[in-house]
Design an enzyme around this catalytic site. Structure first.
Site, PDB file in Angstrom:
ATOM      1  N   ASN A   9      -5.233 -16.088  -5.300  1.00 23.25           N
ATOM      2  CA  ASN A   9      -5.809 -14.747  -5.423  1.00 23.25           C
ATOM      3  C   ASN A   9      -4.727 -13.832  -6.002  1.00 23.25           C
ATOM      4  OD1 ASN A   9      -6.910 -12.230  -5.115  1.00 23.25           O
ATOM      5  ND2 ASN A   9      -7.026 -12.292  -2.882  1.00 23.25           N
ATOM      6  N   LYS A  11      -5.019 -10.848  -6.881  1.00 23.10           N
ATOM      7  CA  LYS A  11      -5.231  -9.432  -6.514  1.00 23.10           C
ATOM      8  C   LYS A  11      -5.099  -8.578  -7.775  1.00 23.10           C
ATOM      9  CE  LYS A  11      -3.949 -10.637  -1.858  1.00 23.10           C
ATOM     10  NZ  LYS A  11      -3.448 -10.265  -0.544  1.00 23.10           N
ATOM     11  N   HIS A  95     -12.932 -10.240   1.448  1.00 24.68           N
ATOM     12  CA  HIS A  95     -11.491 -10.215   1.708  1.00 24.68           C
ATOM     13  C   HIS A  95     -11.158  -8.999   2.577  1.00 24.68           C
ATOM     14  CE1 HIS A  95      -7.178  -9.943   1.061  1.00 24.68           C
ATOM     15  NE2 HIS A  95      -7.216 -11.195   0.649  1.00 24.68           N
ATOM     16  N   GLU A  97      -8.919  -6.900   2.407  1.00 26.28           N
ATOM     17  CA  GLU A  97      -8.600  -5.676   1.633  1.00 26.28           C
ATOM     18  C   GLU A  97      -9.879  -4.987   1.181  1.00 26.28           C
ATOM     19  OE1 GLU A  97      -5.851  -7.588  -1.062  1.00 26.28           O
ATOM     20  OE2 GLU A  97      -4.520  -7.934   0.646  1.00 26.28           O
ATOM     21  N   GLU A 167      -8.216 -15.814   7.101  1.00 24.01           N
ATOM     22  CA  GLU A 167      -7.018 -15.061   6.721  1.00 24.01           C
ATOM     23  C   GLU A 167      -6.739 -14.004   7.790  1.00 24.01           C
ATOM     24  OE1 GLU A 167      -6.314 -15.296   2.163  1.00 24.01           O
ATOM     25  OE2 GLU A 167      -7.462 -13.489   2.596  1.00 24.01           O
ATOM     26  N   GLY A 173       0.378 -10.899   3.183  1.00 22.20           N
ATOM     27  CA  GLY A 173       1.408 -10.132   2.485  1.00 22.20           C
ATOM     28  C   GLY A 173       2.553  -9.679   3.374  1.00 22.20           C
ATOM     29  N   SER A 213       0.385 -15.418   3.787  1.00 23.93           N
ATOM     30  CA  SER A 213       1.798 -15.766   3.634  1.00 23.93           C
ATOM     31  C   SER A 213       2.050 -17.273   3.504  1.00 23.93           C
ATOM     32  CB  SER A 213       2.633 -15.165   4.769  1.00 23.93           C
ATOM     33  OG  SER A 213       2.588 -13.750   4.721  1.00 23.93           O
ATOM     34  N   GLY A 234      -1.933 -15.692  -1.937  1.00 20.55           N
ATOM     35  CA  GLY A 234      -1.731 -14.457  -2.686  1.00 20.55           C
ATOM     36  C   GLY A 234      -0.428 -14.509  -3.470  1.00 20.55           C
ATOM     37  N   GLY A 235       0.611 -13.917  -2.906  1.00 22.78           N
ATOM     38  CA  GLY A 235       1.883 -13.748  -3.616  1.00 22.78           C
ATOM     39  C   GLY A 235       2.424 -15.020  -4.255  1.00 22.78           C
TER      40      GLY A 235
HETATM   41  P1  13P Z   1      -0.436 -13.548   0.668  1.00 22.25           P
HETATM   42  O1  13P Z   1      -0.408 -15.022   0.384  1.00 22.25           O
HETATM   43  O2  13P Z   1       0.308 -12.725  -0.332  1.00 22.25           O
HETATM   44  O3  13P Z   1      -0.077 -13.255   2.097  1.00 22.25           O
HETATM   45  O4  13P Z   1      -1.981 -13.095   0.499  1.00 22.25           O
HETATM   46  C1  13P Z   1      -2.958 -13.821   1.128  1.00 22.25           C
HETATM   47  C2  13P Z   1      -4.268 -13.361   0.634  1.00 22.25           C
HETATM   48  O5  13P Z   1      -4.701 -12.252   0.918  1.00 22.25           O
HETATM   49  C3  13P Z   1      -5.034 -14.267  -0.232  1.00 22.25           C
HETATM   50  O6  13P Z   1      -6.348 -13.828  -0.388  1.00 22.25           O
END
Ligand code: 13P
Length: 251
Positions: A9, A11, A95, A97, A167, A173, A213, A234-235
């Site tokens: 993802n 983002k 999600h 967010e 999640e 994050g 993470s 994510g990251g």
């Molecule tokens: P991170 O891997 O950056 O923690 O993000 C997870 C996420 O929200 C994937 O949808």
């Protein structure tokens, strides 16, 4: 046999030149993707078409959201039918967010799941508790409510098309990942809730991904948990080597 899936993802990250370079990096490593591991990349929607020309067919492209409506006066929105028309196979729905910043409730998320399934797009349905809920011992209640309210109107056949991503919000994050025990415990719980409402055969077929993470160092242990069928990353999906290491850890 349920699928092993690793989804990235992105983002709202990466300039267009950076996005192209990242996709080219993955394409260059396509032979390193283990057989049986399904790889999905969810870039910003505007980049989908451009990246489809760069990525190999073995990497599916997803979006991070879609509208619950099929068409009409919904400025700024993209429908699931439009995604299907552009060969987008998956869409991340609900999600945290989106829940937190855009007011998406379980009821809205349920409508988005339906919109995806009506249009042959597989929803990657996200659930997960806040830290305050976990500290109060309410995490199982929160997650089962999210799952039941958004998914339990589906038939078993529809449910088989859904991918679930657990999640925990406190792990997204933050660099604080759920322990292997916490992840396995919640994944087994979700599968149990599914088995109770549908059947254990249905529950056994559903891929439940862990997100929060995940990185190149912790992926092997997390993804080895029996009820963890992959990751929503994510990251670490923004770096070719790290994401490839995670993909290989899912084998
Ligand atoms: P991170 O891997 O950056 O923690 O993000 C997870 C996420 O929200 C994937 O949808």
């Amino acid at each position: 046999m349920r699928k092993k899936i690793v989804a990235g993802n992105w983002k709202m990250n990466k300039s267009w030149p950076e996005a192209k370079a990242l996709a080219e990096g993955f394409t260059g490593r396509k032979d390193d993707i283990p057989v049986g591991v399904h790889v999905i990349i969810a870039p910003p929607s505007l980049y989908v078409q451009g990246l489809q020309h760069i990525l190999p067919s073995s990497i599916a492209v997803a979006t991070q959201n879609c509208s619950q409506h099929d068409s009409g006066a919904y400025t700024g929105e993209i429908s699931a039918g439009m995604l299907h028309a552009m060969d987008v196979k998956y869409c991340i729905i609900g999600h945290s967010e989106r829940r937190q910043y855009y007011g998406e409730t379980n009821a809205i998320i349920r409508e988005k799941v339906d919109a995806c399934l009506r249009n042959n797009v597989a929803p990657i349905f996200c659930c997960g508790e806040l830290l305050s809920e976990r500290n109060a011992g309410e995490h199982f209640d929160t997650v089962s409510t999210q799952v039941k309210q958004a998914l339990f109107h589906l038939t078993a056949d529809q449910m088989a098309q859904v991918v679930i991503a657990y999640e925990p919000v406190w792990a997204i994050g933050t660099g604080v990942t759920a322990s292997n025990e916490q992840a396995e415990e919640m994944h087994a719980f979700i599968r149990g809730v599914m088995a109770e409402y549908y059947t254990s055969a249905v529950a056994d077929e559903i891929s439940i991904l862990y997100g929060g993470s995940v990185n190149a160092a912790n992926a092997a242990d997390l993804l080895a948990c029996p009820n963890v069928d992959g990751g929503l990353v994510g990251g670490a999906s923004l770096k070719v080597d790290d994401f490839m290491t995670i993909i290989q850890a899912a084998q």
